[in-house]
Design an enzyme around this catalytic site. Structure first.
Site, PDB file in Angstrom:
ATOM      1  N   HIS A 149       0.856  -1.191   0.000  1.00  0.00           N
ATOM      2  CA  HIS A 149       0.000   0.000   0.000  1.00  0.00           C
ATOM      3  C   HIS A 149       0.897   1.249   0.000  1.00  0.00           C
ATOM      4  CE1 HIS A 149      -3.325   2.573   0.583  1.00  0.00           C
ATOM      5  NE2 HIS A 149      -3.823   2.146   1.719  1.00  0.00           N
TER       6      HIS A 149
ATOM      7  N   HIS B 255      -2.026  -0.949 -11.258  1.00  0.00           N
ATOM      8  CA  HIS B 255      -2.933  -0.598 -10.171  1.00  0.00           C
ATOM      9  C   HIS B 255      -4.157  -1.509 -10.244  1.00  0.00           C
ATOM     10  CE1 HIS B 255      -5.524   1.824  -7.555  1.00  0.00           C
ATOM     11  NE2 HIS B 255      -4.421   2.409  -7.132  1.00  0.00           N
TER      12      HIS B 255
ATOM     13  N   ASP C 193       2.615   6.216  -7.169  1.00  0.00           N
ATOM     14  CA  ASP C 193       3.826   6.070  -6.367  1.00  0.00           C
ATOM     15  C   ASP C 193       5.103   6.322  -7.157  1.00  0.00           C
ATOM     16  OD1 ASP C 193       2.515   5.227  -3.952  1.00  0.00           O
ATOM     17  OD2 ASP C 193       2.023   3.384  -5.021  1.00  0.00           O
TER      18      ASP C 193
END
Lengths: 377, 377
Positions: free
Chosen positions: B222, B262, B313
């Site tokens: 995460h 994702h 990210d």
């Protein structure tokens, strides 16, 4: 993107496979690794039950001796954590303290960065040993009493009562608590266990998962129900009221009674059977069946009036009170037991992990909503 | 009992209704309360976006001024919590510290026992204001630097950089962080937000839910992905390697690259668009586009080779590094932003609550398994 809409609260949705706990809500069956809860409550111990939950099989006598020793050896609280407990406000609720202390323990845990099966087992020993210590130590600190050192020669249940009360517990009290710990040790994907698995599924660490589980257990819809039951019994006593009349008036005022009914069980909660018996036996042994008698009358009335069965929480209230345990320690005692199941579920989650990430059904303003300039709003 | 088996990880299962966040994974759309994330990233602030998330509509200028003032006024850390941060081991990981400190904050919170909408809002102001303070304060303590007092005249983003670095941040750096905070503020039922809702659904308190969410965010699946991306960039630099060759060899060795793909988006993550731009702009402003250039080469190669898009990210790694932020503060900064969304979801859950309690598909020993006497095992 294909999605399927689940009932609210994920009721009846199978969220994962698990080999830990099997429940038949219609037949009133609860079992750990296939073994009936009645068998375990009558013939096992918390230590043996925890071995079963973590390993999947019953221990040999050698394995049980080693396991029991490991658990007793882990009865050590880091001095910084002890100092932390001393520095807290005495008015802090025990569940907040436990949640914070468990989170703090990870900072001192040698295996913190590991999520392997072996590291999880080592951390589970430490947390299972130390959670009851934290509860007992903070209870004595807040009451201005000296902290009692752990006695590594005592059983898990006996050591908690020793550290809480500062006197050697009776065999009856120890066995009653031991059975209560067995009964509460696991219950499949209850809300706190599910929270632990959601957290663990990001491959976060065991302490993070257990900290979250304690936070979930703290809620009145989960761990808080037996506290509410005891508050009801106290209120009835304070009013000098007839229990049945009191509850009848609550129903007339559309109020709910805690400790009845269950999302999963449609018959008697099998754990209630043992807690009812313990409530009566402990009351009889103490020469005071007041709380049991009151509970029994309420149970009979609610069953007749609302067709609702007493659940695990209803008789644990009078059982713990007869054991001399404060009302705000009921939920921490639930945690003292459930850590064994939480740990088993986190270990199982990490052993075959997939991120738990559902979707939401969007009900807000239609996309694209305008970002109106602030001077025009 | 009727049950329905969901895909592993509840993938594609709608677990609740929510009016907060709408995502179209196929079209690459992310929106808060219906407003497109690109609009918000270009024209809003973290304060305004947080108002939107909590209240469902954009503020008037008067409302925004009051909201901003409330948030700034909540920049106060209880002296016991400050002392607690000073007493921690300097080696503690920032996420463990944040999880523990947020849990501790509830003990000092005047509204701890309340779960009303109004109390949740008051607690949300305090947590949103104080989470960045905790991150900055502990970072300075562990580095042996003096703690910097909050400046209530600064914006939320600027005050964090001020407390972290002890110098007034540039307008460019402040705006870059502000945009990063907007982009990370909510993402529907991501794992940490779902954990927060599972905890809140027992009617436990906001701090319990946020503590659990921080624990979930801590996991490498995460919040940890941008840390892994930065470790990769550092490793490539240390090896003096060509980025594309380095990643090609990782793929040949069956290794995964963090920051790509994702669960929800099947096209470009709309947040990546802004972080890519910021990574480039900040690098250009600093006269050092090394991390951006390396990232861009890797992105192009991975897209061509694996058909995987960069996610939120991937470019946050080089963006934060160019802002001078340590690698182990990346996930805490995610929390500094996501607290606004977590709070919105807990408020929404409490406003129309139902316990979240799914079922498991039992795969263990058949019931009833015998409790064989220990001497016969």
């Amino acid at each position: 993107m294909s999605t399927a809409v689940a009932p609210k609260g994920l009721e009846g949705i199978v969220a994962t496979t698990s080999s830990i706990c099997w429940i038949d809500g219609d037949a009133g069956v609860l079992s750990y690794r296939g073994i009936d809860i009645h068998q375990l409550a009558e013939r096992s111990t918390f230590e043996e039950t925890t071995f079963l939950l973590w390993n999947g099989t019953l221990p040999t006598s050698g394995e049980l001796a080693t396991f029991t020793q490991h658990l007793a050896d882990a009865r050590e609280i880091h001095p910084d954590v002890l100092a932390f407990l001393h520095n807290l406000p005495k008015t802090a609720s025990p569940m907040e303290v436990l949640r914070t202390a468990v989170s703090l323990l990870s900072i001192y845990d040698a295996d913190e960065k590991l999520t392997t099966h072996e590291a999880n087992i080592r951390k589970s020993f430490r947390l299972t040993a130390q959670i009851p210590m934290i509860v007992a130590i903070f209870d004595r600190i807040r009451k201005g009493k000296p902290v009692i050192d752990a006695d590594k020669s005592l059983s898990h249940a006996a050591n908690f009562l020793w550290m809480l009360n500062g006197e050697e517990p009776s065999a009856t009290a120890t066995r009653a608590l031991d059975i209560a710990l067995i009964l509460h040790a696991d219950h499949e994907l209850n809300a706190s266990t599910f929270a632990a698995r959601v957290i663990a599924a990001t491959l976060s660490d065991l302490h993070s998962a257990i900290t979250g589980a304690i936070g979930a257990l703290k809620g009145p819809l989960h761990g808080g129900a037996n506290e509410a039951t005891m508050h009801l019994l106290y209120a009835i006593e304070a009013a000098g009221a007839d229990p049945v009349e009191y509850v009848r008036q609550m129903f007339a005022a559309k109020k709910k009674i805690s400790g009845f009914g269950h999302r999963v069980y449609h018959t008697e909660d099998p754990r209630a059977t043992h807690l009812r018996r313990m409530s009566e036996e402990l009351g009889t042994a103490a020469g005071n069946t007041k709380w049991f008698d009151m509970s029994r009358k309420i149970e009979t009335f609610v069953k007749a009036e609302k067709k609702l069965n007493a659940n695990v929480d209803f008789y644990s209230a009078s059982t713990y009170t007869t054991l001399g345990i404060d009302i705000d320690l009921f939920t921490p005692i639930f945690a003292i037991s459930r850590i064994s199941g939480w740990a088993a579920h986190v270990i199982e989650q990490h052993d075959d992990n997939r991120l738990i990430r559902p979707r939401a059904d969007y009900t807000g303003p239609a996309y694209p909503a305008p970002l109106t300039p602030i001077e025009s709003r």
